[in-house]
Design an enzyme around this catalytic site. Structure first.
Site, mmCIF file in Angstrom:
data_model
loop_
_atom_site.group_PDB
_atom_site.id
_atom_site.type_symbol
_atom_site.label_atom_id
_atom_site.label_comp_id
_atom_site.label_asym_id
_atom_site.label_seq_id
_atom_site.Cartn_x
_atom_site.Cartn_y
_atom_site.Cartn_z
ATOM 1 C CG HIS A 134 -3.970 -1.005 -2.421
ATOM 2 N ND1 HIS A 134 -4.179 -2.094 -1.621
ATOM 3 C CD2 HIS A 134 -4.761 -1.161 -3.506
ATOM 4 C CE1 HIS A 134 -5.035 -2.904 -2.210
ATOM 5 N NE2 HIS A 134 -5.418 -2.364 -3.356
ATOM 6 C CG ASP A 155 -8.694 2.290 -9.449
ATOM 7 O OD1 ASP A 155 -8.681 1.948 -8.256
ATOM 8 O OD2 ASP A 155 -9.414 1.747 -10.309
HETATM 9 C C1 SDX Z 1 -8.970 -0.122 -5.246
HETATM 10 O O1 SDX Z 1 -8.793 -3.342 -1.476
HETATM 11 C C2 SDX Z 1 -8.478 -3.506 -2.711
HETATM 12 O O2 SDX Z 1 -7.822 -4.467 -3.085
HETATM 13 C C3 SDX Z 1 -8.994 -2.442 -3.676
HETATM 14 C C4 SDX Z 1 -8.560 -2.582 -5.113
HETATM 15 C C5 SDX Z 1 -9.150 -3.816 -5.745
HETATM 16 O O3 SDX Z 1 -8.564 -4.316 -6.717
HETATM 17 O O4 SDX Z 1 -10.282 -4.223 -5.324
HETATM 18 O O5 SDX Z 1 -7.150 -2.648 -5.212
HETATM 19 C C6 SDX Z 1 -9.068 -1.419 -5.962
HETATM 20 O O6 SDX Z 1 -9.915 0.267 -4.602
HETATM 21 C C7 SDX Z 1 -7.684 0.643 -5.295
HETATM 22 C C8 SDX Z 1 -7.709 1.930 -4.404
HETATM 23 C C9 SDX Z 1 -8.418 3.020 -5.200
HETATM 24 N N1 SDX Z 1 -8.651 4.195 -4.389
HETATM 25 C C10 SDX Z 1 -7.950 5.328 -4.600
HETATM 26 O O7 SDX Z 1 -7.049 5.433 -5.417
HETATM 27 C C11 SDX Z 1 -8.404 6.510 -3.739
HETATM 28 C C12 SDX Z 1 -7.177 7.262 -3.216
HETATM 29 N N2 SDX Z 1 -6.519 6.434 -2.230
HETATM 30 C C13 SDX Z 1 -6.985 6.497 -0.915
HETATM 31 O O8 SDX Z 1 -8.080 7.188 -0.538
HETATM 32 C C14 SDX Z 1 -6.373 5.533 0.081
HETATM 33 O O9 SDX Z 1 -5.045 5.377 -0.241
HETATM 34 C C15 SDX Z 1 -7.042 4.181 0.163
HETATM 35 C C16 SDX Z 1 -8.489 4.338 0.478
HETATM 36 C C17 SDX Z 1 -6.871 3.448 -1.105
HETATM 37 C C18 SDX Z 1 -6.354 3.399 1.283
HETATM 38 O O10 SDX Z 1 -6.587 4.087 2.416
HETATM 39 P P1 SDX Z 1 -5.937 3.582 3.827
HETATM 40 O O11 SDX Z 1 -4.996 2.463 3.642
HETATM 41 O O12 SDX Z 1 -7.076 3.402 4.757
HETATM 42 O O13 SDX Z 1 -5.041 4.792 4.179
HETATM 43 P P2 SDX Z 1 -5.561 6.006 4.988
HETATM 44 O O14 SDX Z 1 -6.780 6.566 4.320
HETATM 45 O O15 SDX Z 1 -5.633 5.619 6.418
HETATM 46 O O16 SDX Z 1 -4.352 7.038 4.763
HETATM 47 C C19 SDX Z 1 -3.104 6.839 5.432
HETATM 48 C C20 SDX Z 1 -2.369 8.167 5.266
HETATM 49 C C21 SDX Z 1 -3.246 9.364 5.646
HETATM 50 O O17 SDX Z 1 -2.385 10.432 6.010
HETATM 51 P P3 SDX Z 1 -2.019 10.638 7.610
HETATM 52 O O18 SDX Z 1 -3.358 10.686 8.333
HETATM 53 O O19 SDX Z 1 -1.178 9.456 7.991
HETATM 54 O O20 SDX Z 1 -1.271 11.961 7.639
HETATM 55 O O21 SDX Z 1 -2.047 8.352 3.878
HETATM 56 C C22 SDX Z 1 -2.748 9.496 3.389
HETATM 57 C C23 SDX Z 1 -3.879 9.754 4.340
HETATM 58 O O22 SDX Z 1 -4.280 11.116 4.316
HETATM 59 N N3 SDX Z 1 -3.246 9.123 2.050
HETATM 60 C C24 SDX Z 1 -3.223 9.913 0.990
HETATM 61 C C25 SDX Z 1 -3.718 9.129 -0.074
HETATM 62 N N4 SDX Z 1 -4.021 7.909 0.375
HETATM 63 C C26 SDX Z 1 -3.724 7.900 1.698
HETATM 64 N N5 SDX Z 1 -2.845 11.218 0.846
HETATM 65 C C27 SDX Z 1 -2.974 11.734 -0.396
HETATM 66 N N6 SDX Z 1 -3.427 11.036 -1.479
HETATM 67 C C28 SDX Z 1 -3.811 9.743 -1.347
HETATM 68 N N7 SDX Z 1 -4.275 9.062 -2.403
#
Ligand code: SDX
Length: 428
Positions: free
Chosen positions: A306, A363
């Site tokens: 998140h 989710d």
């Molecule tokens: C919602 O904003 C809100 O409030 C949203 C929400 C709401 O109520 O409106 O809460 C609802 O959208 C919840 C989120 C749902 N999305 C997912 O579940 C999709 C999977 N999660 C991600 O793609 C990710 O965690 C985000 C998009 C939710 C957040 O992304 P960030 O904070 O921008 O983190 P990032 O993409 O920069 O990742 C940071 C690191 C990376 O690795 P490094 O580059 O540091 O090595 O964490 C890793 C990412 O690769 N990473 C994950 C991951 N999420 C982040 N690795 C594996 N699986 C994951 N799910």
């Protein structure tokens, strides 16, 4: 107490005021930064940028706190009531008995769509994504309710808000019924908000769907836990569209489109598809977590991580409890729940997830609950939209009532070509 920030650029220093929120969050107010310094800030994704001040929802991502108008969401767990939370978010206080009854009556009275709107559903292919239909039909509502273009006073706004919150169920249900080639089921004024929605989804002309109280409470909780989340992508979209003074329906239709993305509201569908892929593919949860850590695999552990919560998403905890309680009550033994639990166990002990503070988000379990009550996977994000609608409406209204509110217009740093002459086509 620090009341201002100093920015030093070369030989010059500039002071900017610091503003502080109710819970001690602090921001450097840079509204006149460019005018005074010629500089702008750069913050793709706005992870460090506040777009507004808002009194609706408070999140503390480090502590896993979520409060609606100051009330911790955990306090809505007993007797969950989505309609009451919708009123709270929009109007800023829990409704009195009289306010609640009047609002419920408005929802009941406005559940039907104009009959001619049904022709629009017929124009969509059966395979149309329900989120495309939802966004299109919310926008189309403004054609049948021109009063939504003039929402100056609270009374007109309240009627429009109730109409939208009520009709969004009918639109969602009609989209589903069209996709399965079954007749539309009219809303039943004798039913409360959630039972009426499930009635329109699942009843037949010859057989009324009965909503079990345990299902009614579970879906009320799913909807209210989705009701608002401060400046998430879709709510910021609603505020952005509303800032041009576009009408409430247009702004919420845009919110649906933003929520559709798999990184946002579309994640609940992606979670179920992930769990189903693991189950059908006989992939071990351990193997899948390994893939999710491997950047080359292009696989993410959907429902994890998140932008704001760097601790548990409190909603995920509550939804996990609902899933654990609901499924046995319905006699629904879902192997996907076992896989979800195992994925969570593994990830929470894996340094990759622990170091990146990746926890289950809203989710991760919501889809398992919706699946257990018979909601098809492609309707999960539609239910997220129904839940989030009061939050969108509350933010649109808060912004439109804010004096001095300006049209949103971010800046950029241009990195394209320098000045270039046009060359006529015969000279290219
Ligand atoms: C919602 O904003 C809100 O409030 C949203 C929400 C709401 O109520 O409106 O809460 C609802 O959208 C919840 C989120 C749902 N999305 C997912 O579940 C999709 C999977 N999660 C991600 O793609 C990710 O965690 C985000 C998009 C939710 C957040 O992304 P960030 O904070 O921008 O983190 P990032 O993409 O920069 O990742 C940071 C690191 C990376 O690795 P490094 O580059 O540091 O090595 O964490 C890793 C990412 O690769 N990473 C994950 C991951 N999420 C982040 N690795 C594996 N699986 C994951 N799910």
């Amino acid at each position: 107490m620090i009341n201002e920030a100093t920015l030093v650029i070369g030989e010059q220093s500039f002071q900017f005021p610091i503003c502080e929120g109710t819970e001690g969050e602090r921001a450097i107010d840079i509204q006149d930064l460019r005018a005074r310094t010629g500089y702008i800030t750069l913050d793709p994704g706005y992870g460090n940028t506040g777009s507004c001040q808002s009194a609706i929802t408070f999140i503390d991502g480090e502590k896993g706190i979520l409060r609606y108008r100051g009330i911790p969401i955990e306090q809505f767990e007993q007797n969950p009531n989505f309609v009451e939370v919708a009123w709270l978010l929009i109007f800023g206080h829990l409704p009195s008995e009289q306010e609640y009854r009047a609002f419920s009556a408005d929802l009941t009275a406005s559940a039907n769509l104009d009959e001619s709107m049904k022709h629009h559903f017929e124009g969509f292919p059966r395979s149309a994504p329900p989120m495309a239909i939802l966004s299109a039909m919310i926008n189309a509502l403004s054609c049948f309710h021109p009063e939504c273009f003039e929402l100056e006073d609270e009374e007109h706004f309240r009627v429009a808000a109730a109409g939208l919150i009520s009709k969004v169920r009918t639109i969602a249900a009609y989209a589903y019924r069209h996709s399965i080639g079954q007749p539309y089921i009219y809303p039943d004024p004798a039913l409360r908000y959630v039972p009426n929605f499930l009635h329109m989804l699942f009843s037949q002309p010859y057989a009324e769907h009965f909503c079990e109280p345990v299902v009614r409470d579970a879906i009320n909780l799913v909807l209210l836990l989705h009701a608002d989340h401060e400046q998430n992508c879709s709510t910021s979209t609603v505020r952005m569209v509303g800032s041009s003074q576009a009408n409430l329906f247009a702004a919420c239709a845009a919110g649906v489109c933003a929520l559709w993305g798999p990184l946002h509201g579309g994640a609940n569908v992606a979670v179920l598809e992930m769990l189903d892929r693991i189950h059908r593919g006989h992939i071990s949860p351990e193997e899948y977590v390994r893939m999710a850590k491997d950047k080359d695999s292009k696989v993410r552990l959907m429902g994890f991580g998140h932008r704001v919560y760097k601790n548990f998403d409190p909603r995920a905890r509550m939804l996990a409890t609902v899933a654990e309680r609901l499924l046995p009550t319905l006699g629904f033994n879902d192997p996907l729940l076992d896989i979800a639990r195992r994925l969570e166990e593994i990830a929470l002990e894996d340094p990759y997830f622990v170091e990146r503070k990746l926890y289950p988000n809203v989710d991760f379990y919501s889809g398992i609950i919706m699946r257990a009550v018979g909601i098809p996977t492609n309707m999960f994000t539609v239910l997220f939209s129904i839940g989030r609608l009061p939050g969108w409406i509350a933010h649109w209204w808060e912004q439109s009532c804010t004096t001095g509110s300006k049209i949103a217009r971010p800046r950029q740093i241009y990195t394209g070509a320098g000045i270039t002459d046009h060359v006529p086509r015969d000279g290219r």
